[in-house]
Structures are given as structure tokens and as C-alpha cells.
Scaffold this motif. Sequence first.
Motif, PDB file in Angstrom:
ATOM      1  N   THR A 126       0.826  -1.207   0.000  1.00 49.63           N
ATOM      2  CA  THR A 126       0.000   0.000   0.000  1.00 49.63           C
ATOM      3  C   THR A 126       0.865   1.263   0.000  1.00 49.63           C
ATOM      4  OG1 THR A 126      -1.659  -1.253   1.234  1.00 49.63           O
ATOM      5  CG2 THR A 126      -1.977   1.104   1.103  1.00 49.63           C
ATOM      6  N   LEU A 127       1.993   1.216   0.687  1.00 51.09           N
ATOM      7  CA  LEU A 127       2.922   2.349   0.658  1.00 51.09           C
ATOM      8  C   LEU A 127       3.463   2.574  -0.749  1.00 51.09           C
ATOM      9  CD1 LEU A 127       4.901   1.742   3.966  1.00 51.09           C
ATOM     10  CD2 LEU A 127       3.478   3.741   3.450  1.00 51.09           C
ATOM     11  N   ILE A 128       3.831   1.495  -1.427  1.00 49.91           N
ATOM     12  CA  ILE A 128       4.297   1.626  -2.812  1.00 49.91           C
ATOM     13  C   ILE A 128       3.178   2.169  -3.693  1.00 49.91           C
ATOM     14  CG2 ILE A 128       5.035   0.322  -4.841  1.00 49.91           C
ATOM     15  CD1 ILE A 128       6.618  -1.487  -3.013  1.00 49.91           C
ATOM     16  N   ALA A 129       1.950   1.715  -3.447  1.00 50.69           N
ATOM     17  CA  ALA A 129       0.817   2.235  -4.213  1.00 50.69           C
ATOM     18  C   ALA A 129       0.644   3.734  -3.983  1.00 50.69           C
ATOM     19  CB  ALA A 129      -0.456   1.496  -3.830  1.00 50.69           C
ATOM     20  N   GLY A 130       0.828   4.170  -2.726  1.00 53.84           N
ATOM     21  CA  GLY A 130       0.737   5.601  -2.441  1.00 53.84           C
ATOM     22  C   GLY A 130       1.789   6.404  -3.189  1.00 53.84           C
ATOM     23  N   ILE A 131       3.008   5.899  -3.228  1.00 51.03           N
ATOM     24  CA  ILE A 131       4.076   6.573  -3.980  1.00 51.03           C
ATOM     25  C   ILE A 131       3.749   6.584  -5.465  1.00 51.03           C
ATOM     26  CG2 ILE A 131       6.520   6.460  -4.616  1.00 51.03           C
ATOM     27  CD1 ILE A 131       7.031   5.183  -1.874  1.00 51.03           C
ATOM     28  N   ALA A 132       3.197   5.461  -5.967  1.00 47.93           N
ATOM     29  CA  ALA A 132       2.821   5.392  -7.379  1.00 47.93           C
ATOM     30  C   ALA A 132       1.785   6.444  -7.729  1.00 47.93           C
ATOM     31  CB  ALA A 132       2.289   3.997  -7.700  1.00 47.93           C
ATOM     32  N   ILE A 133       0.847   6.692  -6.800  1.00 49.81           N
ATOM     33  CA  ILE A 133      -0.193   7.701  -7.044  1.00 49.81           C
ATOM     34  C   ILE A 133       0.412   9.099  -7.051  1.00 49.81           C
ATOM     35  CG2 ILE A 133      -2.246   8.746  -6.015  1.00 49.81           C
ATOM     36  CD1 ILE A 133      -2.885   5.835  -4.976  1.00 49.81           C
ATOM     37  N   VAL A 134       1.304   9.365  -6.126  1.00 52.54           N
ATOM     38  CA  VAL A 134       1.947  10.682  -6.071  1.00 52.54           C
ATOM     39  C   VAL A 134       2.758  10.953  -7.342  1.00 52.54           C
ATOM     40  CG1 VAL A 134       3.690  12.045  -4.874  1.00 52.54           C
ATOM     41  CG2 VAL A 134       1.988  10.756  -3.565  1.00 52.54           C
ATOM     42  N   LEU A 135       3.460   9.918  -7.822  1.00 56.48           N
ATOM     43  CA  LEU A 135       4.304  10.066  -9.012  1.00 56.48           C
ATOM     44  C   LEU A 135       3.545   9.794 -10.310  1.00 56.48           C
ATOM     45  CD1 LEU A 135       7.565   8.301  -7.761  1.00 56.48           C
ATOM     46  CD2 LEU A 135       7.003  10.742  -7.729  1.00 56.48           C
ATOM     47  N   ASP A 136       2.304   9.350 -10.179  1.00 54.92           N
ATOM     48  CA  ASP A 136       1.493   8.983 -11.352  1.00 54.92           C
ATOM     49  C   ASP A 136       2.232   7.953 -12.209  1.00 54.92           C
ATOM     50  OD1 ASP A 136      -0.836   9.089 -12.875  1.00 54.92           O
ATOM     51  OD2 ASP A 136       0.005  10.561 -14.266  1.00 54.92           O
ATOM     52  N   SER A 137       2.652   6.857 -11.563  1.00 55.40           N
ATOM     53  CA  SER A 137       3.464   5.838 -12.222  1.00 55.40           C
ATOM     54  C   SER A 137       2.719   4.519 -12.285  1.00 55.40           C
ATOM     55  CB  SER A 137       4.785   5.651 -11.472  1.00 55.40           C
ATOM     56  OG  SER A 137       5.489   4.529 -11.950  1.00 55.40           O
ATOM     57  N   GLN A 138       2.414   4.068 -13.499  1.00 59.06           N
ATOM     58  CA  GLN A 138       1.744   2.780 -13.648  1.00 59.06           C
ATOM     59  C   GLN A 138       2.668   1.617 -13.288  1.00 59.06           C
ATOM     60  OE1 GLN A 138      -0.111   2.126 -17.425  1.00 59.06           O
ATOM     61  NE2 GLN A 138      -1.893   3.385 -16.936  1.00 59.06           N
ATOM     62  N   ILE A 139       3.964   1.771 -13.510  1.00 62.11           N
ATOM     63  CA  ILE A 139       4.911   0.703 -13.187  1.00 62.11           C
ATOM     64  C   ILE A 139       4.897   0.419 -11.686  1.00 62.11           C
ATOM     65  CG2 ILE A 139       7.354   0.072 -13.148  1.00 62.11           C
ATOM     66  CD1 ILE A 139       7.693   1.565 -15.750  1.00 62.11           C
ATOM     67  N   LEU A 140       4.898   1.472 -10.885  1.00 65.02           N
ATOM     68  CA  LEU A 140       4.849   1.277  -9.438  1.00 65.02           C
ATOM     69  C   LEU A 140       3.498   0.720  -8.996  1.00 65.02           C
ATOM     70  CD1 LEU A 140       6.717   4.432  -8.071  1.00 65.02           C
ATOM     71  CD2 LEU A 140       7.535   2.078  -8.190  1.00 65.02           C
ATOM     72  N   VAL A 141       2.437   1.077  -9.691  1.00 63.37           N
ATOM     73  CA  VAL A 141       1.120   0.516  -9.387  1.00 63.37           C
ATOM     74  C   VAL A 141       1.141  -0.996  -9.589  1.00 63.37           C
ATOM     75  CG1 VAL A 141      -1.283   0.376 -10.148  1.00 63.37           C
ATOM     76  CG2 VAL A 141      -0.220   2.594  -9.831  1.00 63.37           C
ATOM     77  N   ILE A 142       1.740  -1.440 -10.698  1.00 63.32           N
ATOM     78  CA  ILE A 142       1.842  -2.878 -10.966  1.00 63.32           C
ATOM     79  C   ILE A 142       2.681  -3.561  -9.894  1.00 63.32           C
ATOM     80  CG2 ILE A 142       2.777  -4.584 -12.571  1.00 63.32           C
ATOM     81  CD1 ILE A 142       2.040  -2.658 -14.845  1.00 63.32           C
ATOM     82  N   GLY A 143       3.782  -2.903  -9.495  1.00 63.07           N
ATOM     83  CA  GLY A 143       4.598  -3.468  -8.428  1.00 63.07           C
ATOM     84  C   GLY A 143       3.827  -3.631  -7.132  1.00 63.07           C
ATOM     85  N   ALA A 144       2.997  -2.651  -6.798  1.00 67.19           N
ATOM     86  CA  ALA A 144       2.176  -2.742  -5.595  1.00 67.19           C
ATOM     87  C   ALA A 144       1.159  -3.875  -5.704  1.00 67.19           C
ATOM     88  CB  ALA A 144       1.466  -1.418  -5.345  1.00 67.19           C
TER      89      ALA A 144
END
Length: 320
Positions: A126-144
Motif C-alpha cells: 500500500t505504501l508503494i501504491a501511495g508513492i505510485a499515485i503521487v508520481l502517477d506511475s503505472q509501473i509502481l502501481v503494478i509493483g504494488a
Amino acid sequence: MLHLRISVPGDLTVGVLDVLERQPAVSGLAVIEGASRRPVGDIVLADVAREAVNVIIDELVELGVQREGTLQVETVDTWVSQRAFDAERIAPGSSADSVVWTDVTAQAYGNSELNWTYLSFMCLATLIAGIAIVLDSQILVIGAMVLGPEFGPIAALGVALVRRRFHLLRLALGTLVVGFVVAITVTCVAGLVGKALGWVTVEGFTAPRPETAFIYTPDRWSFIVAVIAGAAGVLSLTSARVGGLSGVFISVTTVPAAGNIALGLAFGQLAEVRGSALQLVVNIFGMALAGWLTLAFQKTVWNRFADRRERLRQRIRGSR
């Protein structure tokens, strides 16, 4: 092919052997008398075609093997035996399609246990998902999505309904609720810290995010994807050929939605909290529903195979 290792008191050995010897799907059978110390008794070893193991386990449970001794089921990856080949050929259905309900139920209980490992993975994902949202990064969303462990208890909901294990149902629901609440709380606190440090601003959070906007805008496709992913995930867990489970993790928006809920709470954006909460509920409900229907279908199909197998066994016994 599966290998059964049964440790039982001596007074149950005859009953166990009777169950195993009556089944044409048993290709190998051995008894080591007096080898078991706990319980004091014998060890029975059997090689069984995967398609027929449910009937055998049910009969052994009726004998009380699980109370008086132990029953282990192990997968045999490689075997060379004409008798084993004949046993698998006689058993109706395909080995890859067969569902070993004891194994599936044990996995469901294990995946639904609320422990520090589960909570740690939920919080980290969930923390990685939060960072992905802040950075608007689909790659980090997939990682989460891949890191999140929530599919285990979601699949367990379907197992609990099909197998009528209401204790498992309560356990899985509790693990899901507590896991998401803890993960959202930790991520919300992290968001508040980032806000205090000036690393994340309200303007940055509410700015257009084309790569991650789907997280808080559920639609009909969210439910459809969740249903398909739930069915695929359950098939991967129940089949002897596991290959599609990782695809489930990167298909559903559960952990990313939890991350967006946490940030929405931290920045007071209730509209995004509502949208993400709806996305989370839609995905969990869709996967749980699909898992239940898939397992119910598999149970119905294999019950028919079991009836065919019983008729075949009766014909074999009658021809002797």
C-alpha cells in the motif's frame, strides 16, 4: 500422481488397507508394520491417481484417520510405472483439471491467517501504491499489485462457501478487513508525514493523473476484470498446472485503491476516498463471487466424475 503417507494405530490399519485396495486408482501400496511411534502403529504408503484422491481421503476421514493418526498428501513430480499410467487412464477426467479439496482447503486456511508477515506485505504494498499515485506511475502501481497478499483470503471466501467452512469465512473476512485497515492507516500516516515535510502537496495530489486515474474511477469494466481475474486465480490455485496467478495480481485494483484511500484521508479529498473505496469493494466482491462460482462449478463437475468412477469400480469388481 499423488503419494499418500498414513500413520495410524494398528487397529485402523485393516480399514485403511480395505479403502485403498478397493480403489483401482491406487497403483502402489505398502505397509511398514510397527514403524510409527506417534501414534504407535503402522505406516501405510500409497500412490494414487490425482483424479481419485478426494474419494479416498473422504473414506479415510470417515474411518477417523485424522483423529487417531496423520494423513499426508504429496505431489509426485516424476514417476515411471505402467501400473500408475493405467490407474490415471482408468480414473475419469484429467489430472491437471482435478481439484484436491483437502489441499485447497489447507491453502485457504494458511493464506487467511492474520500474522505479521501478511500485515507487513499489505503495508509495504500500500505504501508503494501511495508513492505510485503521487508520481502517477503505472509501473509502481503494478509493483504494488504484485506485492499485495490479499488474493489469498479473497479466494478463501469462495472455498469457505463451497466447503461450508464458516470458521474459514470469518477468518478470511477478518484478515481482509484488518489487513486493509492497518495498511490504509500506515499509509495515511506516511502521507501526513510527507505533507508536513513538503514532499507531497494537496495541489500535487489533486492534479490530473492520467496514468492512475482509474484507481478512483470505477466502472463496469472494473467489475468484469475482477470477475475474470478471480476465476483465473482460483483455477491457478486448484489446478496441478499453476501458471496464471501472477496475472491476477496485476489485473485488479485493490491495493492501489487502498493507497488512494489513505492519501485521500491524509489530504481531506473525500471524493477520491469514496471513488477508491467503491473501486476496492467492487474488485473484492467481483473476485470473491467469481471464485465461489468457479469452485462450485468444479465441485459439481467432479462429483459427476466421482459417480462415473464408482460405477467403473463396481464393473471392475464384478468382472473379477
